[in-house]
Design a protein around this motif. Structure first.
Motif: not given
Lengths: 293, 91
Positions: B11-31
């Protein structure tokens, strides 16, 4: 509930990287209370319920399952102080318990590393460890000095305040009251610290933090106590940011474990209170003078 | 970018683009498998407080490898356009 001799301390990201006093005080008080906190070797970010759960839900649930499974390998329940980590780990725990297909998929991915999620151990918040596993009576017996006359506001955090386990709020309040301080209940206790809004609008997030702080100033609060490291970050950094804009806030923020360690007779330097950025000493001085400012 | 979102949160709205504010956290997790960096100062301070060395993914290469492999298996790296050579999100 049965007495825990050992428990896995899920630290998350914020305690070791910025709030060591929370980790150090937690380990000190648990040992005082006869519980052995275990570090989880190879634990990762929970991951966070705001960003990771939104962007990559399958990785989120797999990483959460992996963290719980690592604690299970030590044959221990796992607990956390962080409301966000608690949300992630309990949410993932329920999803993996209820969705057989998801459980199978997550385990297929984890088994490649020799890790198996079983879901046989509990995921607890520090509030539950202290209140339910250890118990108020055992805590009271360890208290050697009180925070007499210190006016304390409790930052419960949204994920505790809105948690289906409604009793968490009452239990946290009772845990704070045991310290002998004056618990100041505020209208703004229901206001979010502002962390989630920071991703969308930092200015509005700071306004929200200010609203909370102003209510505390109005009600002559001496210090804030909480468990959640995200709330800690916002309420301390928020004061520093607002002070740069001509405000004059100086309400120290403590992890509950720190105040408990102090009441158990430990000196603030033992648990790294010197790492706080606001004047924390005045609180202990006030307590020592029996509440005189 | 949200096939797995559909599966777990239909039921969640689809995310079409990664918000800029989310990038740092996602990068750290993948790194590193964590969502923020570990400053050296706090690592040193652990010794003063006698709480032992950091045992989480920051200082555990095997844990980092596992998270990176999981991210690849689940297609998260492609989903967020993560460049493994630069350890950063491309866009």
């Amino acid at each position: 509930m049965t007495e825990a001799k050992k428990i896995a301390f899920y630290l998350g990201c914020a305690l070791p990287s910025a709030q060591l006093f929370g980790e150090a005080a937690g380990k000190i008080v648990l040992k005082d209370l006869g519980v052995e906190p275990l570090d989880i070797e190879g634990a990762t970010c929970c991951p966070d319920p705001e960003i990771s759960r939104t962007v990559a839900p399958e990785l989120w649930v797999t990483m959460a399952g992996r963290n719980i499974a690592l604690a299970e390998k030590m044959d221990a329940d796992v607990f956390t102080v962080c409301n966000g980590c608690y949300d992630t780990l309990t949410h993932a725990y329920h999803m993996l318990s209820e969705d057989e297909q998801l459980n199978k998929k997550v385990n297929e991915n984890l088994m490649k590393f020799g890790i198996q999620y079983q879901g046989k151990h509990r995921v607890l918040h520090a509030i539950e460890v202290l209140y339910d596993v250890i118990g108020l009576e055992r805590i009271k017996k360890q208290i050697k000095r009180k925070l007499t006359g210190v006016r304390v506001a409790i930052q419960y955090g949204c994920r505790i305040r809105l948690n289906p386990k409604k009793e968490l709020v009452r239990k946290f309040r009772e845990l704070v009251a045991v310290l002998g301080c004056e618990v100041v209940d505020l209208e703004s206790d229901r206001i979010c610290c502002g962390v989630p809004m920071m991703y969308k609008d930092q200015k509005k997030a700071l306004e929200q933090t200010k609203m909370r702080l102003d209510d505390m100033v109005k009600n002559k609060v001496d210090c804030i106590v909480l468990f959640c490291p995200a709330c800690y970050d916002r309420l301390e950094k928020g004061q520093l940011e607002l002070n740069q804009q001509d405000a004059d806030y100086d309400i120290p923020v403590f992890n509950y474990f720190e105040l408990l360690a102090y009441c158990f007779g430990h000196e603030p330097d033992e648990f790294g209170a010197y790492l706080h950025k606001l004047d924390y000493e005045k609180i202990f001085e006030k307590a020592q003078s029996g509440g005189k400012p | 970018m949200s096939e797995d979102q559909d599966n777990l949160y239909p039921l969640r709205k689809k995310m079409l683009k990664l918000p800029a504010a989310y990038k740092g956290a996602i990068e750290e997790i993948l790194r590193e498998g964590m969502n923020r960096e570990l400053p050296g100062f706090f690592e040193d301070e652990r010794e003063n407080l006698d709480i032992g060395e950091v045992k989480t993914a920051w200082r555990n290469e095997e844990a980092q490898r596992q998270i990176q492999e999981l991210a690849k298996t689940l297609g998260i790296d492609e989903k967020v356009a993560f460049d493994w050579s630069k350890k950063k999100i491309k866009y």
